[in-house]
Design an enzyme around this catalytic site. Structure first.
Site, PDB file in Angstrom:
ATOM      1  N   LYS A 180     -47.755 -30.739   8.231  1.00 42.41           N
ATOM      2  CA  LYS A 180     -47.172 -29.947   7.149  1.00 42.41           C
ATOM      3  C   LYS A 180     -46.120 -30.782   6.461  1.00 42.41           C
ATOM      4  O   LYS A 180     -45.347 -31.432   7.174  1.00 42.41           O
ATOM      5  CB  LYS A 180     -46.595 -28.697   7.806  1.00 42.41           C
ATOM      6  CG  LYS A 180     -45.655 -27.864   6.993  1.00 42.41           C
ATOM      7  CD  LYS A 180     -45.195 -26.691   7.832  1.00 42.41           C
ATOM      8  CE  LYS A 180     -44.288 -25.807   7.013  1.00 42.41           C
ATOM      9  NZ  LYS A 180     -43.826 -24.652   7.753  1.00 42.41           N
ATOM     10  N   LYS A 194     -44.123 -31.678  11.419  1.00 42.18           N
ATOM     11  CA  LYS A 194     -43.562 -30.928  10.309  1.00 42.18           C
ATOM     12  C   LYS A 194     -42.481 -31.786   9.684  1.00 42.18           C
ATOM     13  O   LYS A 194     -41.486 -32.103  10.327  1.00 42.18           O
ATOM     14  CB  LYS A 194     -42.986 -29.632  10.854  1.00 42.18           C
ATOM     15  CG  LYS A 194     -42.296 -28.778   9.843  1.00 42.18           C
ATOM     16  CD  LYS A 194     -42.022 -27.446  10.477  1.00 42.18           C
ATOM     17  CE  LYS A 194     -41.263 -26.526   9.584  1.00 42.18           C
ATOM     18  NZ  LYS A 194     -41.074 -25.240  10.269  1.00 42.18           N
TER      19      LYS A 194
HETATM   20  C1  PBG Z   1     -39.428 -22.859   9.222  1.00 42.47           C
HETATM   21  C2  PBG Z   1     -40.466 -22.675   8.209  1.00 42.47           C
HETATM   22  C3  PBG Z   1     -40.652 -23.460   7.069  1.00 42.47           C
HETATM   23  C4  PBG Z   1     -41.723 -22.909   6.388  1.00 42.47           C
HETATM   24  C5  PBG Z   1     -42.196 -21.863   7.151  1.00 42.47           C
HETATM   25  N1  PBG Z   1     -41.403 -21.717   8.273  1.00 42.47           N
HETATM   26  C6  PBG Z   1     -39.988 -24.697   6.622  1.00 42.47           C
HETATM   27  C7  PBG Z   1     -38.545 -24.827   6.646  1.00 42.47           C
HETATM   28  O1  PBG Z   1     -37.780 -23.918   6.253  1.00 42.47           O
HETATM   29  O2  PBG Z   1     -38.098 -25.895   7.044  1.00 42.47           O
HETATM   30  C8  PBG Z   1     -42.245 -23.391   5.080  1.00 42.47           C
HETATM   31  C9  PBG Z   1     -43.451 -22.710   4.568  1.00 42.47           C
HETATM   32  C10 PBG Z   1     -43.708 -22.988   3.143  1.00 42.47           C
HETATM   33  O3  PBG Z   1     -42.928 -23.660   2.445  1.00 42.47           O
HETATM   34  O4  PBG Z   1     -44.749 -22.541   2.679  1.00 42.47           O
HETATM   35  N2  PBG Z   1     -39.813 -22.539  10.535  1.00 42.47           N
HETATM   36 ZN    ZN Z   2     -37.778 -22.300  11.435  1.00 43.64          ZN
END
Ligand code: PBG
Ligand code: ZN
Length: 320
Positions: A243, A190
């Site tokens: 991601k 991620k």
């Molecule tokens: C964090 C989380 C994120 C997303 C979902 N859960 C990223 C973040 O805040 O760093 C992003 C999902 C999206 O942008 O569609 N656990």
């Molecule tokens: Zn988170």
């Protein structure tokens, strides 16, 4: 190649709100509205997905209250737990539920872990890395979340906080508690990214101030991205994930040459927003752009795609 040859390759992200006012206010932001539902309407909402043959969903709970340690994330009657129970009661195993395991929607900092000093932290200075995240204390809470979600009937847990060793730790906890049937979809690679901002502005406090570069991957480092996936497979992940998606296809392609586990990509909120906003201005055709971009992810080698696009897209195609 037809991306709709198997709708089962798609996973739809949904945000379930516990508080009606929060839900209504969030609709005003307009981003991602297809994916938002107030808990009271959950069955009707899921039925509308089933009508489109969408059976895989990634669930995010949006709680009515937060605190420094994010304790509403693992309550028996927490928003995600309640929702899973209700979905399973009404739809049984027809629906494959993947549940997000993180703290950032539940704590007051919006970080994916808890601060070293027991959740205190300097609230006005979220970027100060003196207030480091406590990896192991966070793991313990992720363990509680995972068990409570499993007790509620989730099929997969999806640890997304990027803490070190999270897959191994959670796998052990599941095994020790006889939840060997619950699988793990790991957010393995991620990347720290500005593409999450529409999501964050919907669900987090002080979203613009947050810097998650301490625990999320750098997008400058290809080898680190690949390594994180291999580590998670070694730790026992059933599905691994990359991601965001569009600008990360080199990593997808590389990994597909040697891994055997299903590789998932998450087409995140910023990627959605780019196409959506341009389509609203009538600068492009939304359907065509969705299809060509999702198809390119499959071509690169993504086995499964998490995307906000699929609801509207399938609706449009089926209504024709
Ligand atoms: C964090 C989380 C994120 C997303 C979902 N859960 C990223 C973040 O805040 O760093 C992003 C999902 C999206 O942008 O569609 N656990
Ligand atoms: Zn988170």
């Amino acid at each position: 190649m037809n991306i709709f040859d198997n709708i089962d390759n798609f996973i739809f992200p949904i945000f379930i709100y516990e508080n009606e006012t929060t839900f209504r206010n969030s609709l005003k932001l307009e981003y991602l509205n297809d994916s938002k539902v107030f808990i009271k309407n959950i069955s009707k909402f899921i039925q509308s997905l089933v009508d489109l043959k969408i059976y895989n969903m990634l669930i995010f709970g949006i709680p009515k209250s937060r605190n420094s340690l994010g304790t509403s994330s693992y309550g028996k009657n927490g928003i995600a737990q309640k929702s899973i129970k209700r979905i399973k009661e009404n739809f049984g195993d027809k629906i494959n539920i993947i549940s997000d395991v993180c703290l950032c929607q539940y704590n007051t900092s919006g970080h994916c872990g808890i601060y070293r000093n027991n959740g205190g932290g300097k609230k006005t200075d979220l970027n100060n890395m003196d207030t480091l995240i406590d990896n192991d204390k966070t793991l313990k809470i992720l363990g509680k979340i995972s068990l409570s979600l499993s007790e509620s009937g989730t099929d997969y847990i999806a640890p997304s906080s990027m803490m070190d060793g999270q897959v191994l730790y959670l796998k052990k906890i599941l095994e020790n508690n006889n939840f060997n049937n619950v699988k793990i979809m790991s957010y393995s690679s991620k990347h720290n990214s500005c593409l999450y901002s529409p999501f964050r502005s919907n669900n987090f406090f002080q979203s613009n101030l947050i810097d998650k570069s301490l625990y999320q991957n750098s997008y400058h480092n290809f080898r680190e991205s690949v390594r994180e996936i291999i580590l998670d497979i070694d730790e026992g992940a059933d599905w691994v994930m990359i991601k965001p998606s569009f600008w990360y296809m080199d990593i997808v392609k590389e990994l597909k040459t040697f891994i055997e586990k299903p590789l998932v990509v998450q087409n995140v909120s910023g990627e959605y927003a780019l196409i959506k906003a341009a389509a609203e201005k009538k600068w492009l055709d939304e359907t065509e752009w969705c299809i060509l971009s999702l198809l390119s992810l499959r071509r690169a080698g993504a086995d499964k795609i998490i995307s906000y696009f699929i609801f509207k897209l399938l609706k449009k195609i089926l209504d024709k």
